[in-house]
Design a protein around this motif. Structure first.
Motif, short mmCIF file in Angstrom:
data_model
loop_
_atom_site.label_atom_id
_atom_site.label_comp_id
_atom_site.label_asym_id
_atom_site.label_seq_id
_atom_site.Cartn_x
_atom_site.Cartn_y
_atom_site.Cartn_z
N LYS A 191 0.83 -1.21 0.00
CA LYS A 191 0.00 0.00 0.00
C LYS A 191 0.87 1.27 0.00
N ILE A 192 0.24 2.42 -0.02
CA ILE A 192 0.97 3.68 -0.21
C ILE A 192 1.95 3.93 0.95
N ILE A 193 1.55 3.57 2.18
CA ILE A 193 2.52 3.40 3.26
C ILE A 193 2.26 2.04 3.87
N THR A 194 3.29 1.47 4.48
CA THR A 194 3.13 0.12 5.01
C THR A 194 3.67 0.04 6.43
N THR A 195 3.05 -0.87 7.22
CA THR A 195 3.61 -1.19 8.53
C THR A 195 4.04 -2.66 8.51
N SER A 196 4.23 -3.22 7.35
CA SER A 196 4.43 -4.64 7.03
C SER A 196 3.06 -5.29 6.88
N GLY A 197 2.24 -5.19 7.88
CA GLY A 197 0.83 -5.56 7.80
C GLY A 197 0.12 -4.74 8.85
N GLY A 198 -1.04 -4.22 8.55
CA GLY A 198 -1.76 -3.41 9.54
C GLY A 198 -2.90 -2.68 8.88
N GLY A 199 -3.73 -2.07 9.73
CA GLY A 199 -4.87 -1.32 9.21
C GLY A 199 -5.40 -0.40 10.29
#
Ligand code: PLP
Length: 375
Positions: A191-199
């Motif tokens: 995605k446009i920024i990432t946390t590795s996986g998250g929402g």
């Protein structure tokens, strides 16, 4: 073999590890802590409009909790944009409800307000008023916010705004992620920024946020022992992951700029190729251009080009296959006009990452030029 060029890959700012180190140094290695609170604050100040943000494990879990907060349960119907990633629709089924799929309009590729109203009227006439509408800003292009909201308001149906692909986009100068009764964001790896996986869930009231966090942390009642009067979930974001998010927020706007400049470069490079067209921004719409997409003149050209790029070790991908075409949803009701079927046949996503070098973009552009020069 030349090195692989990806569609969209993670792009770190360099600040992420400072926040992660701090979490280790202070032993906040848990699904709560200063990074979780800090990341939520960062998102709230970015989105404005006095919204509240709950950081969660994924965009999918945010959608699931949104449906729960809106009371969607066994046997209900929920309207969903057909042209989207399956994660927009799956949580409807988690709740034992039925998705009702709506086709797109051609100007933004998102949920068609006309088909939406036809569907709502028809479902009501069948005795099933939809419990919610899930609308998606695909590839970062805002949907027709006013038209969609007007229809939903007219029938008093809440809108869940799936903003997983559109952080950094805006509509009439208001940020995407603030238009739904409840909105969701995703920070998955592409995605446009990432946390590795998250929402995250974005809510209009503090109370909705509190309920979301309560359900996301196993729905523990206020007692010294573990007591539950509701079914809970393990959906909260970890404090390590949130540290990546805090680092990523510092470069969000520059990532949007870079993705928009990728799109502009492709547009200028291919404007003389008759077989290629682009999606332009309707008045008032500002897209983060998460993925740069082109439409070819036919399915044959699209597939030919995709394979030619693959030979050059360049990743490209057809646009989302509509949910009404997916084997798993073949029995779900749908309201179609042909737009999303045609987009699926003729559309292709090109490498779009904010970390693409000039050389990589040149390789993509010459491979495409070459394909059209010989065919
Ligand atoms: C990525 C995405 C999701 C799901 O987000 P996850 O964080 O991967 O669970 C939902 N909807 C759309 C449109 C997406 O692109």
């Amino acid at each position: 073999m030349k090195p692989k060029i990806w569609l969209s890959s993670p792009h770190m700012s360099g600040n992420e590890q400072t926040y992660i180190k701090e979490a280790f140094d202070t032993n906040w290695v848990a699904p709560l802590g200063p990074n979780v609170n800090g990341f939520e604050k960062d998102l709230e100040s970015y989105l404005k409009e006095d919204r509240h943000v709950a950081a969660l494990a994924s965009g999918t879990s945010a959608l699931h909790l949104s449906l729960i907060l809106l009371g969607v349960t066994n046997g209900d119907e929920v309207i969903c944009q057909s042209k989207t990633f399956s994660a927009s629709a799956n949580p409807i089924v988690y709740q034992g409800a039925t998705p009702v799929f709506i086709d797109s309009e051609a100007e933004t590729w998102n949920i068609c307000p006309t088909q939406l109203e036809i569907a709502i009227k028809d479902r009501i006439s069948k005795g099933k008023k939809p419990k919610a509408v899930i609308a998606v800003h695909l590839y970062g292009m805002p949907y027709k916010v006013e038209e969609v909201n007007d229809v939903a308001k007219k029938y008093e149906i809440p809108v869940i705004e799936d903003s997983a692909e559109s952080l950094g986009s805006h509509y009439r100068n208001q940020k995407c992620g603030t238009f739904g009764d409840i909105s969701i964001l995703s920070f998955n790896g592409n995605k446009i920024i990432t946390t590795s996986g998250g929402g995250a869930m974005v809510t209009r009231s503090e109370d909705h946020k509190k309920q979301a966090v309560f359900l996301a942390t196993q729905a523990r009642d206020n007692a010294p022992h573990y007591q539950h009067s509701q079914i809970g979930y393990n959906y909260r974001m970890s404090n390590i992951v949130a540290g990546i998010g805090r680092g990523q927020m510092s470069i969000l706007d520059s990532h949007v700029e870079k993705r928009r400049s990728n799109h502009e470069l492709y547009f200028n490079s291919f404007k003389n190729i008759d077989q290629i067209t682009f999606l332009s921004e309707p008045e008032g719409h500002f897209s983060n251009r998460w993925l740069s997409c082109i439409l070819l003149d036919s399915l044959e050209t699209r597939e030919g080009l995709r394979l030619a790029l693959e030979k050059e070790n360049i990743e490209s991908r057809p646009l989302w296959k509509p949910m009404h075409q997916q084997p798993i949803f073949r029995n779900s009701p749908n309201y179609l006009n042909g737009v999303s079927d045609e987009l699926f046949d003729r559309g292709l996503c090109l490498p779009s990452g904010s970390n693409l070098s000039k050389e990589e973009l040149d390789r993509v552009i010459s491979a495409i030029n070459m394909y059209f020069a010989v065919c």
